[in-house]
Motif scaffolding. Sequence first.
Motif, PDB file in Angstrom:
ATOM      1  N   ARG A  26      32.543  -0.079  89.970  1.00 20.55           N
ATOM      2  CA  ARG A  26      33.611   0.906  90.150  1.00 20.55           C
ATOM      3  C   ARG A  26      34.850   0.242  90.737  1.00 20.55           C
ATOM      4  N   LYS A  27      35.939   0.226  89.943  1.00 20.11           N
ATOM      5  CA  LYS A  27      37.239  -0.277  90.372  1.00 20.11           C
ATOM      6  C   LYS A  27      38.244   0.835  90.131  1.00 20.11           C
ATOM      7  N   LYS A  28      38.499   1.620  91.165  1.00 17.54           N
ATOM      8  CA  LYS A  28      39.278   2.846  90.982  1.00 17.54           C
ATOM      9  C   LYS A  28      40.677   2.588  90.451  1.00 17.54           C
ATOM     10  N   GLN A  31      40.230   2.477  86.603  1.00 18.62           N
ATOM     11  CA  GLN A  31      39.360   3.444  85.933  1.00 18.62           C
ATOM     12  C   GLN A  31      39.893   4.859  86.092  1.00 18.62           C
ATOM     13  N   PHE A  33      40.061   9.039  86.704  1.00 23.65           N
ATOM     14  CA  PHE A  33      39.619   9.903  87.792  1.00 23.65           C
ATOM     15  C   PHE A  33      38.773  11.043  87.219  1.00 23.65           C
ATOM     16  N   GLU A  41      38.407  14.440  94.081  1.00 25.86           N
ATOM     17  CA  GLU A  41      37.853  13.382  93.241  1.00 25.86           C
ATOM     18  C   GLU A  41      36.331  13.318  93.374  1.00 25.86           C
ATOM     19  N   ASP A  43      32.692  11.179  92.267  1.00 24.38           N
ATOM     20  CA  ASP A  43      32.214   9.856  91.888  1.00 24.38           C
ATOM     21  C   ASP A  43      31.397   9.927  90.604  1.00 24.38           C
ATOM     22  N   ARG A 154      43.288   4.672  83.133  1.00 26.18           N
ATOM     23  CA  ARG A 154      43.297   4.657  84.595  1.00 26.18           C
ATOM     24  C   ARG A 154      44.184   5.732  85.209  1.00 26.18           C
TER      25      ARG A 154
END
Length: 327
Positions: A26-28, A31, A33, A41, A43, A154
């Motif tokens: 996970r690399k917010k 990526q 939402f 938000e 997960d 993203r």
Amino acid sequence: MLNEKNVRISFDYEPGEMIQVDFVGRKKAKQPFLINAAGTERDYEIFCAVSVKSRKIYLLAIESQAKLPVLAAFVSMLEFYRGAPVLVTIDNFKAAVSKPRRKGKDAELTPEFQEFADHYPFGIKAARVRKPKDKALVENAVGIVQNDVLAPLRNRRFFSLSEMNSAISDLLGELNARPLSGQPSESRNTLFDRVDAPGFRPLPDRPFEAGIWVLKLRAGRDYRVQVAGTPYSVPSRFANEQVRAKLTPTTVHLFHQGKIIATHSREDNSEKPVINPDHMPPAHRQASMARLSGIKSYVHDIGPCAEQFIDEHFRMSRRPDDTPIWR
């Protein structure tokens, strides 16, 4: 001259030989939402797979790495590839592996994943701990989808996993259809159809039913088994026997020595036992029919309206043999 440690081996794979599986970290910042009903938000996890012969990639967003979502992702993966490979190489995630592979000993699979592999059937091999080269192709695929599928999304906000997966599927389709570097006439799709797919075994006609296993249960003298807070009946000949339970979202299956002996609708944390009258000895069944609970158990599978009708008629007549079930 190169030192032996600086050389590497290249593997040639056979059609349908292997799929490698991993989760995308996970690399917010790179990526999309996922937003829940409250507007905050939420997960999620991203499941990634690659068929090693053709490099065709599969990608799916799921709610978590719990057993049922991961099993559902595996089922969806096999449907995507339209068949089952000989072997699937996985990381040591908890949904699939109960004991990691160490010191030359193969990993032990959870009962749920062993059942899943036996159903199709194919082998599951866990990579060595902290040895990413054991699944190098899916590690490479993770980097590709991170940049070519997830990063373009993203700045998007999605309100369900199905909405997110629809957008992922569109970009993944473009990626798999793109010409391969050095092979302008081939894409992952065409390579898969031409040389990889023929090695995949057809999927079985009966779909896999994902569920959680509960081991080492024992039926009581009243031939009932306590599962998730509710007593369920088994045939009376299995009283005092050790059994296993498989819990799906809607059903409880009970097994003895690998054979299914009972199936019930799932009712967690119910004070009322779930009893199949056919599991009773004849004398017990006859005795139970003199009681309101016994008659209601007899019509339980018909539905709540049948139970309500029996309840009202029994209370009105106050005589079991006047209740319509006897007529």
